[in-house]
Design a protein around this motif. Structure first.
Motif, PDB file in Angstrom:
ATOM      1  N   ILE A   6       4.227  34.473  28.746  1.00 23.06           N
ATOM      2  CA  ILE A   6       4.335  34.882  27.352  1.00 23.06           C
ATOM      3  C   ILE A   6       2.984  35.441  26.913  1.00 23.06           C
ATOM      4  CG2 ILE A   6       4.711  34.110  24.970  1.00 23.06           C
ATOM      5  CD1 ILE A   6       6.585  31.990  26.041  1.00 23.06           C
ATOM      6  N   ASN A   7       3.001  36.659  26.399  1.00 25.56           N
ATOM      7  CA  ASN A   7       1.788  37.282  25.889  1.00 25.56           C
ATOM      8  C   ASN A   7       1.599  36.825  24.444  1.00 25.56           C
ATOM      9  OD1 ASN A   7      -0.186  38.981  24.815  1.00 25.56           O
ATOM     10  ND2 ASN A   7       0.398  40.682  26.156  1.00 25.56           N
ATOM     11  N   PRO A   8       0.561  36.020  24.167  1.00 26.17           N
ATOM     12  CA  PRO A   8       0.392  35.512  22.804  1.00 26.17           C
ATOM     13  C   PRO A   8       0.088  36.605  21.791  1.00 26.17           C
ATOM     14  CG  PRO A   8      -1.521  34.987  24.139  1.00 26.17           C
ATOM     15  CD  PRO A   8      -0.503  35.559  25.065  1.00 26.17           C
ATOM     16  N   ASP A   9      -0.340  37.784  22.261  1.00 26.50           N
ATOM     17  CA  ASP A   9      -0.622  38.879  21.323  1.00 26.50           C
ATOM     18  C   ASP A   9       0.673  39.551  20.868  1.00 26.50           C
ATOM     19  OD1 ASP A   9      -3.384  38.488  21.495  1.00 26.50           O
ATOM     20  OD2 ASP A   9      -3.493  39.704  23.326  1.00 26.50           O
ATOM     21  N   THR A  10       1.622  39.700  21.805  1.00 24.71           N
ATOM     22  CA  THR A  10       2.886  40.350  21.426  1.00 24.71           C
ATOM     23  C   THR A  10       3.918  39.355  20.915  1.00 24.71           C
ATOM     24  OG1 THR A  10       3.693  40.165  23.709  1.00 24.71           O
ATOM     25  CG2 THR A  10       2.497  42.176  23.115  1.00 24.71           C
ATOM     26  N   ASP A  11       3.747  38.065  21.212  1.00 24.76           N
ATOM     27  CA  ASP A  11       4.685  37.040  20.735  1.00 24.76           C
ATOM     28  C   ASP A  11       3.905  35.848  20.185  1.00 24.76           C
ATOM     29  OD1 ASP A  11       6.847  35.479  20.181  1.00 24.76           O
ATOM     30  OD2 ASP A  11       7.709  35.536  22.201  1.00 24.76           O
ATOM     31  N   PRO A  12       3.187  36.051  19.061  1.00 20.14           N
ATOM     32  CA  PRO A  12       2.353  34.985  18.522  1.00 20.14           C
ATOM     33  C   PRO A  12       3.161  33.779  18.039  1.00 20.14           C
ATOM     34  CG  PRO A  12       2.480  36.810  16.990  1.00 20.14           C
ATOM     35  CD  PRO A  12       3.117  37.281  18.248  1.00 20.14           C
ATOM     36  N   VAL A  13       4.414  34.006  17.661  1.00 21.27           N
ATOM     37  CA  VAL A  13       5.237  32.898  17.181  1.00 21.27           C
ATOM     38  C   VAL A  13       5.488  31.891  18.302  1.00 21.27           C
ATOM     39  CG1 VAL A  13       7.480  32.247  16.234  1.00 21.27           C
ATOM     40  CG2 VAL A  13       6.318  34.313  15.408  1.00 21.27           C
ATOM     41  N   ALA A  14       5.864  32.401  19.484  1.00 22.17           N
ATOM     42  CA  ALA A  14       6.108  31.517  20.624  1.00 22.17           C
ATOM     43  C   ALA A  14       4.842  30.755  21.015  1.00 22.17           C
ATOM     44  CB  ALA A  14       6.624  32.329  21.809  1.00 22.17           C
ATOM     45  N   ALA A  15       3.707  31.416  20.988  1.00 18.27           N
ATOM     46  CA  ALA A  15       2.449  30.760  21.322  1.00 18.27           C
ATOM     47  C   ALA A  15       2.123  29.655  20.324  1.00 18.27           C
ATOM     48  CB  ALA A  15       1.320  31.796  21.365  1.00 18.27           C
ATOM     49  N   GLU A  17       4.287  27.986  18.409  1.00 22.16           N
ATOM     50  CA  GLU A  17       5.241  26.885  18.572  1.00 22.16           C
ATOM     51  C   GLU A  17       4.923  26.028  19.797  1.00 22.16           C
ATOM     52  OE1 GLU A  17       8.986  28.829  18.751  1.00 22.16           O
ATOM     53  OE2 GLU A  17       9.206  29.016  16.552  1.00 22.16           O
ATOM     54  N   ALA A  18       4.344  26.653  20.820  1.00 21.13           N
ATOM     55  CA  ALA A  18       3.983  25.911  22.027  1.00 21.13           C
ATOM     56  C   ALA A  18       2.675  25.143  21.871  1.00 21.13           C
ATOM     57  CB  ALA A  18       3.874  26.865  23.211  1.00 21.13           C
ATOM     58  N   GLY A  19       1.933  25.408  20.800  1.00 25.97           N
ATOM     59  CA  GLY A  19       0.654  24.749  20.597  1.00 25.97           C
ATOM     60  C   GLY A  19      -0.485  25.383  21.344  1.00 25.97           C
ATOM     61  N   VAL A  20      -0.262  26.609  21.857  1.00 27.10           N
ATOM     62  CA  VAL A  20      -1.305  27.323  22.594  1.00 27.10           C
ATOM     63  C   VAL A  20      -2.205  28.043  21.597  1.00 27.10           C
ATOM     64  CG1 VAL A  20      -1.767  29.186  24.225  1.00 27.10           C
ATOM     65  CG2 VAL A  20       0.108  27.590  24.646  1.00 27.10           C
ATOM     66  N   THR A  21      -3.475  27.719  21.624  1.00 27.55           N
ATOM     67  CA  THR A  21      -4.404  28.275  20.631  1.00 27.55           C
ATOM     68  C   THR A  21      -5.488  29.147  21.248  1.00 27.55           C
ATOM     69  OG1 THR A  21      -5.737  26.266  20.772  1.00 27.55           O
ATOM     70  CG2 THR A  21      -4.034  26.336  19.068  1.00 27.55           C
ATOM     71  N   GLY A  22      -5.442  29.382  22.568  1.00 26.94           N
ATOM     72  CA  GLY A  22      -6.463  30.205  23.202  1.00 26.94           C
ATOM     73  C   GLY A  22      -5.920  30.890  24.434  1.00 26.94           C
ATOM     74  N   ILE A  26      -1.926  27.051  29.884  1.00 22.77           N
ATOM     75  CA  ILE A  26      -0.656  26.919  30.600  1.00 22.77           C
ATOM     76  C   ILE A  26       0.086  25.714  30.042  1.00 22.77           C
ATOM     77  CG2 ILE A  26       0.449  26.585  32.842  1.00 22.77           C
ATOM     78  CD1 ILE A  26      -2.024  27.806  34.122  1.00 22.77           C
ATOM     79  N   LEU A  27       1.274  25.951  29.527  1.00 23.88           N
ATOM     80  CA  LEU A  27       2.094  24.892  28.953  1.00 23.88           C
ATOM     81  C   LEU A  27       3.056  24.359  30.008  1.00 23.88           C
ATOM     82  CD1 LEU A  27       3.197  23.293  26.459  1.00 23.88           C
ATOM     83  CD2 LEU A  27       4.822  25.189  26.157  1.00 23.88           C
ATOM     84  N   LEU A  28       3.003  23.041  30.261  1.00 25.08           N
ATOM     85  CA  LEU A  28       3.931  22.382  31.171  1.00 25.08           C
ATOM     86  C   LEU A  28       4.922  21.569  30.343  1.00 25.08           C
ATOM     87  CD1 LEU A  28       1.533  21.054  33.988  1.00 25.08           C
ATOM     88  CD2 LEU A  28       2.660  23.266  33.811  1.00 25.08           C
ATOM     89  N   VAL A  29       6.198  21.715  30.640  1.00 26.06           N
ATOM     90  CA  VAL A  29       7.247  21.045  29.887  1.00 26.06           C
ATOM     91  C   VAL A  29       8.167  20.314  30.856  1.00 26.06           C
ATOM     92  CG1 VAL A  29       9.161  21.330  28.262  1.00 26.06           C
ATOM     93  CG2 VAL A  29       7.168  22.845  28.119  1.00 26.06           C
ATOM     94  N   ASP A  32      11.497  16.288  27.054  1.00 21.38           N
ATOM     95  CA  ASP A  32      10.948  16.387  25.699  1.00 21.38           C
ATOM     96  C   ASP A  32       9.422  16.362  25.686  1.00 21.38           C
ATOM     97  OD1 ASP A  32      13.529  16.401  24.718  1.00 21.38           O
ATOM     98  OD2 ASP A  32      13.598  14.213  24.495  1.00 21.38           O
ATOM     99  N   ARG A  33       8.797  16.186  26.858  1.00 23.37           N
ATOM    100  CA  ARG A  33       7.341  16.041  26.903  1.00 23.37           C
ATOM    101  C   ARG A  33       6.666  17.372  27.217  1.00 23.37           C
ATOM    102  NH1 ARG A  33       8.671  11.216  29.699  1.00 23.37           N
ATOM    103  NH2 ARG A  33       7.976  12.057  31.709  1.00 23.37           N
ATOM    104  N   LYS A  34       5.498  17.566  26.623  1.00 25.26           N
ATOM    105  CA  LYS A  34       4.725  18.784  26.820  1.00 25.26           C
ATOM    106  C   LYS A  34       3.259  18.426  27.034  1.00 25.26           C
ATOM    107  CE  LYS A  34       7.652  21.570  23.724  1.00 25.26           C
ATOM    108  NZ  LYS A  34       7.651  22.445  22.525  1.00 25.26           N
TER     109      LYS A  34
END
Length: 361
Positions: A6-15, A17-22, A26-29, A32-34
């Motif tokens: 997921i490109n956080p620049d083109t899809d900032p909403v997904a980033a 929601e995932a809690g990615v701030t930089g 890499i988000l591991l899911v 229900d755990r992340k």
């Protein structure tokens, strides 16, 4: 597993929601755990995976107050052992039983690493009660020659012998299969979770170790396993009064090899566990990264803490390499060589060739 980019620049909403701030996260899911890995490396991904699959806190305690080495970085400390355990999501603390008089409720294991003074009878009684209720101990005791025990009794060794049938012998292992005979080298391994990723790949080397004996008489509910053994070309030296300059050799009173270097015990009734090493030096900062030394220590903690699922996923701590700048003399030599000597040789060779051709007409 499935993955997606997921490109956080083109899809900032997904980033968001995932809690990615930089960048580079890499988000591991899993269910229900992340968990978020801070950057892409084997060590960071392994640490994050351990947190994801084993989110519950796991606490181990290093006993202090008897001359044990520090957990902070210094000569002969256990800072690498501590760092590796923390990378596996353990909380590593120290424990002074004389001061606190109890073992914390969250302790999965108590590690006794190289005491130079005896653990008192009162402390051993607290440890015994803890193990009898399902706790675990990892005991690493050096030969008596390297301690300040003197002729006094060792309550901890007595407890291991009486309750577990595991005896720390009063000897020093001499191993002629080693380039340095005072370094005991593992030759054979018993089948056990602690040794499952060692036997085919790694040696374990214990400098100045004592041997361990396991009683031949069974103890009800106790299962003992000799984890590591030396070659038959070794013995346990019990005579420490040889005259200076006298060559040490195997005598009739010495303990013949192969010798046990480490052993484990499990009580099937209480679920208590112990791991005993006849050496503490192998797991300090100087020995931890040598061969399989760090592996067997961390495996022992995982097994003692009943975290066997973690044994094969220990994060590798990268080795730091530092460039040491040359001193002034070295700089001068490099300068003379690269600026004067080498170019001078080239000019000299060119002039010599020109003169030779000129003489030839």
């Amino acid at each position: 597993f499935d993955y997606q980019f997921i490109n956080p620049d083109t899809d900032p909403v997904a980033a968001r929601e995932a809690g990615v701030t930089g960048d580079g996260k890499i988000l591991l899911v899993m269910g229900d755990r992340k968990e978020i890995a801070g950057f892409a490396s084997e060590t960071e991904l392994t640490k994050t995976l351990i947190r994801l699959t084993n989110p519950e806190p796991r606490a181990v305690y290093f006993l202090t107050g008897h001359g044990e080495a520090s957990l902070e970085s210094s000569d002969n400390s256990y800072s690498l052992a501590k760092q590796t355990l923390e990378n596996k999501n353990y909380t590593v603390n120290t424990l002074n039983l004389v001061a606190e008089n109890q073992i914390p409720a969250d302790a999965l294991s108590v590690i006794i690493a190289g005491p130079t003074k005896q653990v008192s009878q009162a402390e051993v009684q607290i440890l015994k009660t803890y193990v009898d209720t399902g706790g675990s101990l990892i005991v690493m005791e050096d030969p008596l020659l390297l301690t300040e025990f003197g002729e006094a009794s060792d309550p901890l060794a007595n407890y291991l012998a009486s309750d577990w049938g595991i005896t720390l012998n009063n000897d020093v292992i001499i191993d002629l299969s080693s380039q340095q005979p005072l370094n005991a080298v593992s030759y054979s391994y018993s089948e056990h979770p602690i040794t499952q990723n060692l036997s085919e790949n790694y040696l374990v080397i214990m400098p100045q170790a004592r041997s361990i004996s396991i009683t031949a008489d069974p103890i009800e509910g106790i299962t003992q396993t000799p984890l590591l053994q030396t070659t038959p070309n070794s013995w346990g030296e019990v005579n420490f009064t040889n005259a200076e300059g006298t060559q040490i050799s195997q005598d009739p009173e010495d303990l013949p090899g192969p010798l046990t270097m480490a052993a484990s015990g499990e009580n099937t009734n209480t679920k208590g566990r112990v791991v005993v090493f006849g050496n503490a030096i192998f797991a300090n900062d100087q020995g931890f990264d040598a061969y399989g030394n760090g592996n067997i220590f961390v495996n022992s903690v995982d097994w003692a803490a009943e975290q066997e699922d973690l044994i094969n996923i220990t994060p590798n701590t990268p080795t730091e390499r530092t460039f040491v700048p040359p001193n002034q003399i070295q700089l001068l030599i490099v300068l003379l060589g690269s600026v004067i000597i080498i170019p001078g040789l080239v000019v000299f060779a060119g002039i010599s060739a020109w003169l030779a051709r000129k003489r030839q007409g």
